[in-house]
Design a protein around this motif. Structure first.
Motif, short mmCIF file in Angstrom:
data_model
loop_
_atom_site.label_atom_id
_atom_site.label_comp_id
_atom_site.label_asym_id
_atom_site.label_seq_id
_atom_site.Cartn_x
_atom_site.Cartn_y
_atom_site.Cartn_z
N VAL A 117 0.93 -1.23 -0.10
CA VAL A 117 0.00 -0.04 0.00
C VAL A 117 0.99 1.07 0.02
N HIS A 167 -2.99 4.33 -2.47
CA HIS A 167 -4.20 4.81 -1.28
C HIS A 167 -4.53 6.27 -1.33
N CYS A 195 -5.80 1.22 -3.69
CA CYS A 195 -6.25 0.81 -2.71
C CYS A 195 -7.55 1.84 -2.10
N TYR A 221 -7.62 -3.68 -4.00
CA TYR A 221 -7.46 -3.75 -2.59
C TYR A 221 -8.64 -2.93 -1.83
#
Length: 307
Positions: A117, A167, A195, A221
């Motif tokens: 991540v 992310h 993510c 994710y």
């Protein structure tokens, strides 16, 4: 609040639910206000989770053999490691970035994780609110962010066999719908996945279900998180930085916030791909006895949603 509705069963799709150190008030590798790593591992297992993220590098043991043993004794496995990067600052920082990233990547791979991540660096100090950089990237910086992400994702895949998932995060240059979709359009799907953190995306005004339905092939994710809309309104009205917002309680226990998670899970299942869904409820700092009861309730709630 919409009641949980179990998504349609699909035997070919697995959503692996886990949790992360931030749900135990952990933001740093070493901080006396944080829960000890051994207590975190004991309690995350006791709450009913079997998957964890590594959290900040150095919080959990960094010797792969020792960490693998500690995890196995508690029936835990690693889903991902996490790093912050400032790739928008251009190729001049990429070598230094790699020297930091590779430490986390190596531990992630050695303990069985398959994802890394990657969080863009904050444009303002999360504690003080001091502006460290402009909050909007110029064309050159954005091109460096996209190009650096492609470079890093390809290198992680080639050298460690890891899938990089970027992310979107509050107070970074990739956070709201405009910046997220621009970033996805500018990067190589073979190297860069997403993510999707449902809480951070809501914090920035985004609609997680719409993003999954529009860019589902890029979602690799999930972080399951909710924000308290009343607290969030004050955060935006006062222009508060992320750290202060967390201390105000902007991240809240499901199902008490937004977005509603059952529609997110249904949309994710409709992608027909296996996904990790890692619970994150930022609570830094928090009393040591606070996380476990929340973690238990959250695991039961997600089970009622079919996860």
């Amino acid at each position: 609040m919409t009641q949980p509705v179990t998504p349609p069963a699909n035997p070919d799709v697995t959503i692996r639910v886990g949790s992360a150190p931030c749900s135990w008030g952990v933001w740093f590798s070493d901080d006396p206000r944080q829960t000890s790593w051994s207590r975190f591992l004991d309690e995350v297992a006791e709450a009913g989770y079997h998957w964890i993220e590594l959290g900040p590098h150095g919080y959990l043991p960094t010797d792969p053999a020792r960490l693998t043993d500690e995890l196995a004794r508690r029936d835990l496995r690693v889903s991902a490691g996490t790093v912050f990067t400032a790739l928008h600052r251009g190729p001049a920082v990429w070598d230094a970035t790699w020297s930091e990233v590779r430490r986390v990547a190596a531990l992630t791979r050695a303990t069985g994780g398959e994802h890394l991540v990657v969080i863009p660096e904050f444009w303002r100090d999360p504690a003080t609110g001091e502006h460290l950089e402009p909050d909007v990237l110029g064309p050159r910086q954005f091109a460096d962010l996209a190009g650096g992400s492609d470079w890093l994702g390809a290198r992680l895949r080639e050298e460690f066999g890891l899938r990089m998932v970027v992310h979107p995060h509050a107070d970074t240059h990739v956070g709201d719908e405009t910046t997220v979709t621009r970033f996805l359009d500018a990067t190589d799907p073979a190297s860069v996945s997403l993510c999707l953190d449902t809480g951070h995306y809501a914090y920035c005004g985004g609609d997680s279900v719409r993003l999954i339905e529009t860019y589902g092939e890029r979602v690799g994710y999930l972080h399951l998180k909710q924000v308290d809309p009343a607290v969030l309104a004050h955060v935006h009205a006062e222009g508060l930085p992320f750290g202060t917002a967390v201390r105000r309680g902007v991240m809240t226990e499901p199902p008490g916030g937004v977005p509603d998670l059952p529609p997110v899970l249904r949309a994710a299942r409709a992608l027909d791909v296996d996904l990790f869904a890692i619970v994150e409820q930022d609570m830094y700092p928090c009393p040591p006895e606070q996380p476990l009861p929340i973690a238990r309730r959250t695991r039961r709630y997600l089970a009622s949603c079919g996860a």
